[in-house]
Design a protein around this motif. Structure first.
Motif, PDB file in Angstrom:
ATOM      1  N   HIS A   1      53.354  80.720  22.980  1.00 26.98           N
ATOM      2  CA  HIS A   1      53.033  82.062  22.474  1.00 26.98           C
ATOM      3  C   HIS A   1      51.925  82.633  23.349  1.00 26.98           C
ATOM      4  CE1 HIS A   1      50.281  79.284  20.494  1.00 26.98           C
ATOM      5  NE2 HIS A   1      49.412  80.269  20.509  1.00 26.98           N
TER       6      HIS A   1
ATOM      7  N   HIS B   1      48.503  85.114  24.539  1.00 26.42           N
ATOM      8  CA  HIS B   1      47.211  85.654  24.102  1.00 26.42           C
ATOM      9  C   HIS B   1      46.718  86.658  25.137  1.00 26.42           C
ATOM     10  CE1 HIS B   1      46.357  83.042  20.682  1.00 26.42           C
ATOM     11  NE2 HIS B   1      46.785  82.000  21.385  1.00 26.42           N
TER      12      HIS B   1
ATOM     13  N   HIS C   1      50.596  79.482  25.829  1.00 22.19           N
ATOM     14  CA  HIS C   1      50.362  78.045  25.651  1.00 22.19           C
ATOM     15  C   HIS C   1      51.109  77.521  24.436  1.00 22.19           C
ATOM     16  CE1 HIS C   1      46.916  77.873  22.485  1.00 22.19           C
ATOM     17  NE2 HIS C   1      47.503  79.041  22.374  1.00 22.19           N
TER      18      HIS C   1
ATOM     19  N   GLU D   1      50.856  74.096  21.460  1.00 21.09           N
ATOM     20  CA  GLU D   1      50.013  73.038  20.908  1.00 21.09           C
ATOM     21  C   GLU D   1      50.866  72.144  20.010  1.00 21.09           C
ATOM     22  OE1 GLU D   1      45.595  74.789  20.369  1.00 21.09           O
ATOM     23  OE2 GLU D   1      47.188  76.026  19.550  1.00 21.09           O
TER      24      GLU D   1
ATOM     25  N   GLN E   1      40.195  75.984  14.955  1.00 23.12           N
ATOM     26  CA  GLN E   1      40.479  76.829  16.097  1.00 23.12           C
ATOM     27  C   GLN E   1      39.726  78.131  15.924  1.00 23.12           C
ATOM     28  OE1 GLN E   1      44.337  78.682  17.841  1.00 23.12           O
ATOM     29  NE2 GLN E   1      43.647  77.005  19.154  1.00 23.12           N
TER      30      GLN E   1
HETATM   31 MN    MN Z   1      47.292  80.063  20.557  1.00 23.39          MN
END
Ligand code: MN
Length: 294
Positions: free
Chosen positions: A36, A38, A80, A82, A96
């Motif tokens: 996704h 940013h 990125h 995760e 986060q």
């Molecule tokens: Mn993110």
């Protein structure tokens, strides 16, 4: 996956440049946050329990462990993913946080840093034992993190042993908050006396104009101290984007959906990605920064 959000809140959209705080966990789960995008921010990933694999469009592929910092600077655009470690469910708990980038950095190149040797600071005990702090971002108690910060700030995890009282030093011209990760705290100010005690997962907002607060824990606690120079710009936050106006967000969303180069490609991933949600029917408006009144 359960996520609890402590920032932004209606009354407190930002604390310094910190504009977002989520806690995922503690829980047993399989984390799969697919690629996704940013813009306009730095993400601070701070694991408390478990390991997180970070991959991004700069070819970073890093396993992150408790005590280490992943700092991703989006600049004009990055993407990125995760994942929790391994294939199955695992014990996971992490913070986060997002930091809004100032104009001087938000149009720049993306970057990624991992720091597993962050400096520590010691807060002398007024009662009980001293407290140990890990300086994650910026400067705390005279100690500065090596992580790249784009505005004056603090982000530090402080562990208070049971039965301890310490003085937590603050910068008078900055605004601050104390997020309670776990345990119990009572916060006292020389000016205001006792302040409301935050529940686990909550942030006590301290505003500006304080040199220090006194923090006491009966049973022991971990807190995250966050703060910084009050952020001058009104920001627009939508989905994974931090901008200044509606049109900037619309353009970032369009570029992601069009798979343009702006966000690159996350290393070793196929075309799986998180689609952007539809834009709301109304124009996005900035979150007004509350001036640091107490
Ligand atoms: Mn993110």
């Amino acid at each position: 996956m359960t996520v609890s959000r402590a920032l932004p809140q209606r009354e407190v959209p930002t604390i310094g440049a910190w504009c977002f705080l989520d806690r995922f966990g503690p829980q047993r789960t399989t984390m799969r946050v697919e690629p996704h995008p940013h813009i306009g921010l730095q993400t601070v990933t701070w694991p408390l329990v478990g390991e997180i694999r970070h991959r991004d469009s700069l070819n970073s592929d890093v396993m992150l462990r408790p005590g280490a910092l992943n700092l991703m600077t989006s600049g004009r655009g990055i993407s990125h993913s995760e994942y929790s470690a391994g294939d199955g469910a695992t014990d996971l708990d992490a913070l986060q946080l997002w930091i809004a980038l100032p104009d001087s950095a938000r149009h720049g190149e993306p970057s990624f840093e991992s720091h597993d040797d962050l400096p520590h600071a010691v807060l002398a005990a007024e009662e009980g034992q001293h407290a140990e702090a890990i300086v994650v971002m910026g400067t705390f108690a005279g100690t500065t993190s090596p992580a790249t910060a784009h505005s004056p700030m603090v982000g530090a995890q402080v562990r208070l042993p049971a039965g301890t009282t310490v003085r937590v030093p603050l910068e008078r011209t900055w605004e601050h908050g104390i997020a309670l990760i776990d345990g119990d705290i009572r916060v006292h100010s020389g000016d205001d006396g006792s302040l409301p005690s935050p529940a686990e997962g909550d942030i006590l907002y301290l505003g500006c104009q304080r040199d220090a607060v006194t923090v006491t824990s009966v049973s022991g606690a971990r807190v995250f101290v966050l703060g910084g120079e009050p952020f001058e710009d009104d920001i627009v936050m939508w989905w994974n984007f931090v901008g200044r106006d509606h049109d900037e967000i619309v353009e970032a969303r369009r570029a992601w959906e069009a798979r343009e180069d702006r966000f690159g490609h996350v290393v070793t991933h196929d075309d799986t990605r998180v689609p952007a949600p539809p834009m709301p029917d109304v124009r996005l408006t900035p979150r007004r920064r509350r001036l640091g009144s107490r």
